[in-house]
Design an enzyme around this catalytic site. Structure first.
Site, mmCIF file in Angstrom:
data_model
loop_
_atom_site.group_PDB
_atom_site.id
_atom_site.type_symbol
_atom_site.label_atom_id
_atom_site.label_comp_id
_atom_site.label_asym_id
_atom_site.label_seq_id
_atom_site.Cartn_x
_atom_site.Cartn_y
_atom_site.Cartn_z
ATOM 1 N N ARG A 213 0.818 -1.216 0.000
ATOM 2 C CA ARG A 213 0.000 0.000 0.000
ATOM 3 C C ARG A 213 0.852 1.266 0.000
ATOM 4 O O ARG A 213 0.325 2.365 -0.206
ATOM 5 C CB ARG A 213 -0.921 -0.017 1.214
ATOM 6 C CG ARG A 213 -1.804 -1.265 1.267
ATOM 7 C CD ARG A 213 -2.237 -1.597 2.680
ATOM 8 N NE ARG A 213 -2.813 -2.937 2.768
ATOM 9 C CZ ARG A 213 -2.100 -4.053 2.874
ATOM 10 N NH1 ARG A 213 -0.770 -3.993 2.915
ATOM 11 N NH2 ARG A 213 -2.681 -5.233 2.931
ATOM 12 N N LYS B 128 -14.822 0.908 -2.231
ATOM 13 C CA LYS B 128 -15.017 0.690 -0.793
ATOM 14 C C LYS B 128 -14.303 1.754 0.042
ATOM 15 O O LYS B 128 -14.882 2.314 0.977
ATOM 16 C CB LYS B 128 -14.538 -0.718 -0.418
ATOM 17 C CG LYS B 128 -14.903 -1.127 0.999
ATOM 18 C CD LYS B 128 -13.826 -0.735 1.973
ATOM 19 C CE LYS B 128 -14.294 -0.987 3.390
ATOM 20 N NZ LYS B 128 -13.248 -0.597 4.350
ATOM 21 N N GLN C 203 -25.285 0.662 7.831
ATOM 22 C CA GLN C 203 -24.084 -0.106 7.532
ATOM 23 C C GLN C 203 -23.213 -0.281 8.763
ATOM 24 O O GLN C 203 -22.716 -1.368 9.053
ATOM 25 C CB GLN C 203 -23.278 0.590 6.424
ATOM 26 C CG GLN C 203 -21.993 -0.085 6.038
ATOM 27 C CD GLN C 203 -20.818 0.303 6.935
ATOM 28 O OE1 GLN C 203 -19.850 -0.431 7.021
ATOM 29 N NE2 GLN C 203 -20.912 1.420 7.618
ATOM 30 N N PRO D 123 -20.285 1.539 2.646
ATOM 31 C CA PRO D 123 -19.096 0.735 2.330
ATOM 32 C C PRO D 123 -19.390 -0.754 2.494
ATOM 33 O O PRO D 123 -19.948 -1.164 3.515
ATOM 34 C CB PRO D 123 -18.058 1.193 3.364
ATOM 35 C CG PRO D 123 -18.617 2.430 4.000
ATOM 36 C CD PRO D 123 -20.086 2.424 3.787
ATOM 37 N N PHE E 189 -22.210 -3.730 10.509
ATOM 38 C CA PHE E 189 -20.787 -4.074 10.633
ATOM 39 C C PHE E 189 -20.455 -4.473 12.069
ATOM 40 O O PHE E 189 -19.868 -5.520 12.330
ATOM 41 C CB PHE E 189 -19.937 -2.877 10.198
ATOM 42 C CG PHE E 189 -18.463 -3.130 10.274
ATOM 43 C CD1 PHE E 189 -17.822 -3.918 9.344
ATOM 44 C CD2 PHE E 189 -17.700 -2.550 11.289
ATOM 45 C CE1 PHE E 189 -16.456 -4.144 9.411
ATOM 46 C CE2 PHE E 189 -16.335 -2.771 11.359
ATOM 47 C CZ PHE E 189 -15.709 -3.571 10.422
ATOM 48 N N ASP F 53 -17.507 -4.176 2.741
ATOM 49 C CA ASP F 53 -16.263 -4.932 2.894
ATOM 50 C C ASP F 53 -16.611 -6.411 3.043
ATOM 51 O O ASP F 53 -17.746 -6.810 2.850
ATOM 52 C CB ASP F 53 -15.478 -4.427 4.105
ATOM 53 C CG ASP F 53 -16.165 -4.821 5.403
ATOM 54 O OD1 ASP F 53 -17.405 -4.919 5.402
ATOM 55 O OD2 ASP F 53 -15.485 -5.047 6.404
#
Length: 298
Positions: free
Chosen positions: A175, A217, A274, A234, A278, A236
């Site tokens: 990254r 995302k 969301q 988002p 999550f 994931d």
DNA sequence: AACCAGGACACAA
DNA sequence: TTGTGTCATGGT
């Protein structure tokens, strides 16, 4: 000696500080003896709950608390949000289990850089990467105890001057070129993070996705956690599995179909829904099995 | 000790 | 447009 500390109390209701600061939206908060210690916009902050009051200690001069109320979103209409969710068993169960969970309003660059580092990483590792970045490249800030080392999240300008190797030393692996590239684009104005507030959500998303390391995302995380676009949802691996389990136990839709579903089904505050889902799937549903139950079939 | 993690990307089909 | 291999690193 350390900087003087100012204390203030805020009346709050339906605010679960633990769930909010430890739900994978911000990565710098640490528990220290019943209190949470972190940094908001370059200010050292300690947060604690007592008797339905939020107790704040900070090195910043008291007076205008807008930076704090904004970050913690103390003035949102909580009831209106959770009452806007659809009346199905899954999301209602999540709300019931996680009442008081809130969305924060973070600084765009910190949120963006952190989530670029988040791809295919566990939350504990993201926290470590972010800590490495701050320790190495963050500006010193005033702290109450001289033995501790407070630092702001490093600016885009500072990270843009790093070498890829220096970033890799923060343990972010592949990254590193993403973070470096994004820092450079943001620094020389290719993407203006301060201009996204005034754009419609979809256009702001397109802007963010111009940055290296930012796909759908990560962009949605930044739209939701930094800019307050509450229609951003988002998706994931956890949310994907959770939606499949709770809403599509047979069909197993792909990512695009889930995006279609979540863009309308949960309503104007879908992003809050969301975050409830999550937190719910991670702390309640999958706790005993640690992911194996929903492994790819066949 | 394998398996997987708040994915993005280049490249295929 | 939608699907697959690759990319570091370390937790469980």
């Amino acid at each position: 000696m350390g900087a003087p500390l100012f204390k203030s109390t805020f009346q709050v209701k339906d605010y679960d500080l633990d769930a909010t600061l430890d739900s994978g939206q911000a990565f710098r908060w640490t528990r220290e003896g019943g209190k949470w210690v972190g940094v908001i916009a370059g200010r050292w902050v300690s947060l604690g709950m007592a008797n339905d009051g939020l107790i704040v200690r900070t090195t910043s001069e008291p007076g205008d608390w807008h930076w704090l109320r904004d970050y913690l979103q103390l003035d949102v209409e909580y009831d209106e949000i959770v009452e806007s969710f659809p009346d199905d068993e899954a999301i209602q169960g999540a709300v019931k289990a996680c009442r008081g969970l809130r969305l924060l309003r973070q600084e765009p660059w910190e949120c963006l850089a952190s989530f670029i580092c988040s791809s295919s990483k566990q939350i504990v590792q993201i926290r470590q990467i972010v800590k490495n970045l701050c320790d190495r490249f963050g500006e010193h800030i005033a702290v109450p105890d001289e033995s501790s080392d407070g630092r702001a999240f490093p600016t885009a300008r500072r990270l843009a001057r790093c070498s890829e190797g220096e970033l890799r030393e923060c343990k972010m692996g592949y990254r590193a070129p993403y973070v470096l590239g994004a820092a450079k684009v943001v620094t020389d104005g290719g993407v203006d993070l301060n201009a996204l507030n005034d754009l419609p959500c979809a256009e702001a998303r397109r802007e963010l996705m111009k940055l290296p390391g930012v796909g759908r995302k990560v962009a949605d995380c930044v739209l939701l956690f930094a800019y307050g676009f509450e229609e951003a949802f988002p998706i994931d691996v956890w949310i994907g599995r959770g939606l499949n389990q709770l809403y599509f136990p047979k069909r197993e839709p792909n990512r695009k179909q889930l995006e279609q579903f979540t863009s309308t089904y949960f309503g104007p505050h879908a992003g809050y829904a969301q975050q409830y889902l999550f937190h719910y799937v991670r702390t309640v549903l999958e706790k005993p099995v640690r992911g194996r139950a929903l492994a790819k079939k066949k």
